[in-house]
Every structure is written in structure tokens, then in C-alpha cells.
Design an enzyme around this catalytic site. Sequence first.
Site, PDB file in Angstrom:
ATOM      1  N   ASP A 134       0.832  -1.210   0.000  1.00 24.91           N
ATOM      2  CA  ASP A 134       0.000   0.000   0.000  1.00 24.91           C
ATOM      3  C   ASP A 134       0.863   1.255   0.000  1.00 24.91           C
ATOM      4  OD1 ASP A 134      -2.353   1.454  -0.022  1.00 24.91           O
ATOM      5  OD2 ASP A 134      -3.197   0.449   1.728  1.00 24.91           O
ATOM      6  N   ASP A 164     -10.672   1.815  -3.105  1.00 29.87           N
ATOM      7  CA  ASP A 164     -11.174   1.567  -1.750  1.00 29.87           C
ATOM      8  C   ASP A 164     -12.694   1.570  -1.708  1.00 29.87           C
ATOM      9  OD1 ASP A 164      -8.732   1.228  -0.573  1.00 29.87           O
ATOM     10  OD2 ASP A 164      -8.594   3.247   0.251  1.00 29.87           O
TER      11      ASP A 164
END
Length: 732
Positions: free
Chosen positions: A479, A549
Site C-alpha cells: 500500500d 477503496d
Amino acid sequence: MISWNEQTQTFHLQNDNISYVLTVAHGRYLTHGYWGKRVTTWSRGYDYPALDRSSFSPTPAAWPDRTFSLDTALQEYPGHGAGDYREPAFEVRYADGHQVSNLHYVSHRIVAGKPGLHGLPATWVEQDNDAQTLIITLADSVTHLQAELSYTIFRQHAAIARSAKLTNKATQPLRVLRALSCSLDLPDARWQQIQFPGAWARERQWHRQALNPGINVLDSKRGASSTHQQPFIGLVRPETTEMQGEACGIHLVYSGNFTARTEVDAYHQTRLLLGINPHGFGWQLSPGEQFQTPEAVLAWSDEGLNGLSQTLHNLYRDNLARGPHRHQLRPILANNWESTYFDFNEEKLLKFASNAKALGVELLMLDDGWFGERNGDTSSLGDWFVNRQKFPDGLQPLIDSVHAMDMKFGLWFEPEMISRRSELFRLHPDWVLNAGEQPLSEGRNQYILDLGREEVRANILAQMSTFIDEHPIDYIKWDMNRNMTEVGSSTAQPECQQETAHRYILGLYALLDALTTRFPHILFECCAGGGGRFDPGMLYYMPQAWVSDNTDATSRVHIQYSTSLLYPPVMQCAHVSEVPNHQMGRSTSMDMRGAVAMSGNYGLMLDLMRSDSERDEAVKQQIGFYKQYRQLLQFGTFWRLVSPWENTDFAAWMFVSPDQSKALVMAFSLVSQASAPLRLLRLAGLAPDAHYRIDDTEKTAGGDELMYRGLWIDPPLSRDYTSRVWHLTRIS
């Protein structure tokens, strides 16, 4: 695939699908001749009409007449200051302060295969006969700047890969102010541009508009390719659709700051430029040193946008992604994030894993919070050791238990970042990107490590390698949750500070190369707060990426539809999540959530800590269906049928096996209406002379019927946020 005609001074790159033609005009200037559908031979040399465009388009120095000007010529790598007033591909400040460059053709060579780019990701081929590369040398006899332009044509793909390398052949240093990967001059402006603006949880919004006179700039100055734009320019004719018409696209294999520009000049000619963003960029080039640009991929289709997509899908799947996973089926995973967030321990995760296994899940993905003293997003980034508050006995017992369930085990890392509250920051506060005495901005309570520094990369590599050596993990989600500010380095000289952002990306690539080479068994997934760095550069190292997301199925129909223009479904990760959705608050049907997730790499982000018999039974059925058709869904040919960007109430796409024996069709109701009209859905990619059974019924239809007439959506999708899936099996 590449020929050179000495008499006409013409290079012709061609395969079964496309031709790309360059000419050396007047023995000096490298110009663009043609890019498009394959032509068997190119009988002409430089044939741009000789016109006197007035004194406002000056002729080159000592030129004998006024009918040639760099201001109007279709060029391959235009410079600055010698008569071309359009946007340049490169710009250099020399030791005497001048910025005028005059590159002329010097020589060329044709090589088998495709040479790699030092320190940069790029497309590649397994066998030399899969591609051929033309390398053209240009030089400026006054400044002694040299440029090598590289053009690779692939045997099986309607694509060209381009890059440039600048070399300082002078005795004094120079400063590169701009070094783009490619410039492409097209002879007309009858194009529409496709781009993908966006934001966090709203990535890659499809936008199509006509080209207008002047300059249009798409870019990122964020230190990453970003959620806000994709490093891509698409051009289509006004009449082009998903199924027909001319389309071309240029995509940058790079993960940092970029610029993508179109310029329509006074004579309705179009220039496309793509490369590292010159904003905030500068590179000191000492005598003998070189600067290599990233690669740009140029794809072309005369079969509409689906044709363009299928070229990119095949190229990226076969000749961009590396490692053993690129052609392997991807596992069905369950991610604990929206079930537990930071609140978990071994006992909770074992329950989560047991419930996931009962549903048919193949991999447990442990997200943020397992390391350092990480109980929220305010600490411990940079401390890649086990959180002993949550795991007193370490992670090994949990990993062993998950493996004993015959599931794989994965972990979340954010290796590029550092928290102020961390052991690493306490020991090395100067390791962050910084601008001297300027105060540091924070994003998600974190700073960015200076990966351009070898000692910083070595520390992260050592931490991660030690951890992986001690823990048999199978999967890593990598990430990156903030963009760059205060872009400077504690160790850089003042004249080199503007190199920091690019050196960071080079350092990131070096770190990824080391890790993925050392641990080829690990499946890496790219993430950046969702889709904030979903680009070809990252996919070279990691064969899949988290799309967004935003896990709301309706939002994902739009985002995944756009993403599919560039990337195949097997590179897109999608999950079934709870409703009301955590990002949108919207409740969509389980059928729709499943169909959208199956259109990528299917996973779960459900709250598996609670029991829900109805939900769980639906998930079991979805997973069983997905396993049955996983090969088709991950590696079949993807066709977009109906766009949610053009039809606000409906969308559809489908998957067809390479041998056209099987297909899955998915339709989505986004907004329903009373007394809705009936809808015929035209399919694509089937064998026209074959017959197909529809679902497991006695209904059959010809491939040509299904493509040219269509399939009735019967019964109609009469509710918001619902879906319908058909599977077709060839019977003759």
C-alpha cells in the site's frame, strides 16, 4: 518487421495489424509519416506538402527556400528554440545558458528482440523473434547532445513501445529540463480525447471530449501516477464506438509525476506528448552521462475501443507482468479490514479464518495493524516486526493454523512510509523526504521515506526480507497512502534537488525488483489508498492491483468499466463487501455485488465475525460459480457491451474463452424505472457460425443471432442495483 529504404530514407515498422512509418526529411530531420492499419509497402519518402507558411513559420538556418519549417513539420522528437513553437519533447539548458537544440539524424541500427531499460520497468519478450527494435541516433553538432530513440514493434500485438535516452557528449555539464518518452504528430485534429480523471474512491472516471485548438494538459504532480489522472491519452474518431472505428492510445510505463499533453496547432495538426512531468523536474547531466526516459506504449485499433483494450490486455498480461503468477489462477481471498479494522488478535482472526474457509475462501489476508505498536493510523509505519500486544507468541502460530486449514496467508505492508511515532523515525529522522527547514506536512499521520537513498532502501529490504524469511507468507498487499510534499533529500546537492522525485521512483523500482526477484513465490498486489498508483510501471512488478477503496457495487461498475479500457480483469482486484456499503452507505443486492467482484479477482471484505446464514449461503454459491468459471473470468477475452457512462440506468459486459466455446454475460441495473422498455443486449466475440446453449436450459441461439440481433433481458431487471448473469456453452 522493420525495414529501411536507403533511397527514400524511410523506416517502416509493420506486423500483421499495424504500420508505423518514419522518414528522414532532407537527410537531417526525423519526421513522422504514418501510424495505423498495416500497409504492405511504403513507396514514398518524405511527402509532406512543400508550402510557404509565411515568415511566422521560419525555415531552418541556411535553408535554401521557404517551403520547409519545423513549425509545421510532423516530427518524431521535437526540440526547443529552433523554429518549432509547439510543445517540445525535450528541453535542455547548456553550460552557456542557452536552451536551443538542433537534433539531426546520424545513424540507426535494428536489433532482434527488445532491449531492457536500465532501472526502469518496460515491456519485454521471451524470444528475440517476438519483437524487433529500431534505435535511431540523433545529435546536435553544436551542443553535442545526443538522443537515442527506441522503437519496438511486437509480432503479436498492434502496439509500439517507445523511449528516449539523452547523452551529454560535451565537455561541460548540462541540465535536462524536460525529457519526455515520446512525441507523436498526427496530420489532422478530427479526434476525440478519452481521459480518466478522478479522486480517492472515485478513480478513473470516463471522460470523452473533442480536441480543441491549443494545449490540453493531463498530469500528476503528486509523486505518484495518482487517483486524479491516469498516465494515458486516448484518441478516437467521433464515430468510434466500443465495437467499431479507429482508436489509439499512449500509456506511460511509469509510477511517478507525469504529463500527458495534446496540442492542436493552427493548421489542425495534433501533437501528443507523454512522459515525466517537467514541473519540478531537473536533471544534472555531466559529460558522458545519460538520462533514460520511461517507456511509452502506443496501441492502435480499427475495431473500436474493445479492440484497443484487447491489444493492451494481451500485451500487459503476456509482456509486461513478470514472474510465475502472471498466468496462474488467482486465489479467492478474505480481507479482515472492514470486519475488524485495527481491533483484532489471534483468537479473532482464527474465527475469521475458520468462517472464511467454510465459505470456500483460499487465502486469508491480514490487513493493517499487525506490526510495531500499530493500534491506529498514528504510529509504527517503518517498524516491520510483529505487534506483540496483539500476538504475544508472534504470527507464526496464526500462519500455521491458516495453512493447516489449507489456506494461503497474506499480509499488508506500507514500506514506503514512516510514522513519527516509530522506532525507525526515532533512529533516522533525516530519512524522510524534506525541504530543509520547511515544516513537514502529514498525510494519514505519516511521512514518506526517501527511497532515492540506498541506505533507506537497504533498511526496508533487510526488514522485509528478514520477516519473510522467518514467516512463510504467500501474498503481500503493498500500500501507499499519501502523496509527496516537501520533495527534497537530505543528501542531495542543491543543483540536484529537483531529481528527488524521479530518484524516488527509481529507488522504489529497485526495491521492488529486489523483493520480487528474491521471493518469486509471493503474489504481490499493488495498492495506493485504492487505485492511486494503478499504472503499468507497478504492474511490471506486481501482476494485480486494488482497483479502489470504494467497494460499493454500483460505483465499481463505473470504475471497473473504465479501468478495463486499459487493464485486463485479472489485474483488477474486487471484493464483495457489506451493505450498507462503508464508503457510500448504499445497499446493493448480493447478486450484483458478486457479479461485479467476479469481474475481477474475486474476494471478500465481509464481516465474517458474525453469522448470517442467508448471506453465507449466497457467498458459497458465488464462490462455487466463480471457481467453475475462474479460468474464463480471469483469462478470457473481455468485451464491454453497454457503458454506464452513456446509459445511466444500465451496464453490461461479457467474457469469452479463447476458443469461443464458453461465455459469461453480465448485465447490471443501476437505476430502475416503472414500465421500463424491453432491452435487447447485443453480444460480442462469439463464433458467428456456432450455436450456443443459454444457461442450463433448452434454449439455444446462433452466435450470429446473439451478436447481431441480441439477447432479450427477460425478465427485465426491474429493481435498482441488481444484476443478471448468463452462461453460454457452444454446442455445435
